[in-house]
Design an enzyme around this catalytic site. Structure first.
Site, PDB file in Angstrom:
ATOM      1  N   ILE A  21       0.834  -1.209   0.000  1.00 35.66           N
ATOM      2  CA  ILE A  21       0.000   0.000   0.000  1.00 35.66           C
ATOM      3  C   ILE A  21       0.873   1.265   0.000  1.00 35.66           C
ATOM      4  O   ILE A  21       1.945   1.294   0.598  1.00 35.66           O
ATOM      5  CB  ILE A  21      -0.984  -0.024   1.198  1.00 35.66           C
ATOM      6  CG1 ILE A  21      -2.114   0.973   0.991  1.00 35.66           C
ATOM      7  CG2 ILE A  21      -0.262   0.197   2.515  1.00 35.66           C
ATOM      8  CD1 ILE A  21      -3.274   0.779   1.963  1.00 35.66           C
ATOM      9  N   HIS A  22       0.413   2.291  -0.692  1.00 36.97           N
ATOM     10  CA  HIS A  22       1.144   3.560  -0.751  1.00 36.97           C
ATOM     11  C   HIS A  22       0.145   4.678  -0.984  1.00 36.97           C
ATOM     12  O   HIS A  22      -0.852   4.493  -1.670  1.00 36.97           O
ATOM     13  CB  HIS A  22       2.207   3.536  -1.839  1.00 36.97           C
ATOM     14  CG  HIS A  22       1.712   3.059  -3.178  1.00 36.97           C
ATOM     15  ND1 HIS A  22       1.466   1.719  -3.453  1.00 36.97           N
ATOM     16  CD2 HIS A  22       1.388   3.748  -4.300  1.00 36.97           C
ATOM     17  CE1 HIS A  22       1.029   1.615  -4.691  1.00 36.97           C
ATOM     18  NE2 HIS A  22       0.964   2.830  -5.233  1.00 36.97           N
TER      19      HIS A  22
END
Ligand SMILES: [Zn+2]
Length: 166
Positions: A119-120
């Site tokens: 995730i980012h």
């Protein structure tokens, strides 16, 4: 953010579809600088420039832990990501004074995530008319400033306050 026409991002998506390795985990193993484009490291998350930005100053806030699902991210990490996002806005205000920002994550490939296993969170500075500017350049990646230069500016402008530890 998908309405910004950015053909260079296809190269990015294709390049990182490989099942081996993870660009976000790999970046952390490198020394910070022009190669990995990491701006700053916190305790549980770090900030990195997007190599194929939508606009100049497009950065990402990323947990150190290789987590794909938002709901699997722990509370401490979530809090520090918000802290780093706020610092990012402070730095970008100092350098570019954008008209606005897009901030958020694409969760899952269908939602536009290029790398769904880690995730980012994107923070994209926006200017009035930047969409028109982007679409008028005919497939050539033209940005007003190169990445190394932006990296230096962001490092200089980054707030000195560190995340309050427990
Ligand atoms: Zn990873």
């Amino acid at each position: 953010m998908d309405h910004i026409w950015s053909p260079w991002r296809m190269k990015y998506i294709r390049r990182h579809k490989s099942p081996k390795g993870c660009v976000f985990c790999d970046a952390v193993k490198m020394e910070d600088g022009d190669k990995n484009l990491i701006i700053t490291r916190g305790e549980l998350a770090y900030v990195i420039m997007n190599r194929y930005p939508y606009t100049s100053g497009h950065i990402m806030i990323v947990p150190f832990k290789h987590v794909g699902k938002f709901e699997n991210m722990d509370q401490e990490t979530s809090a520090e990501i918000m802290f780093l996002t706020r610092q990012g806005i402070i730095a970008l205000e100092k350098i570019y004074q954008p008209d606005g920002y897009n901030m958020g994550a694409n969760l899952g490939a269908s939602a536009g995530a290029g790398i769904e296993s880690h995730i980012h969170f994107h923070l994209v500075p926006r200017w009035g008319g930047d969409t028109n500017f982007m679409s008028s350049i005919g497939g050539i990646r033209v940005l007003p400033e190169d990445l190394t230069e932006t990296l230096e500016h962001l490092k200089d402008a980054w707030p000195k306050e560190t995340y309050p530890s427990k």
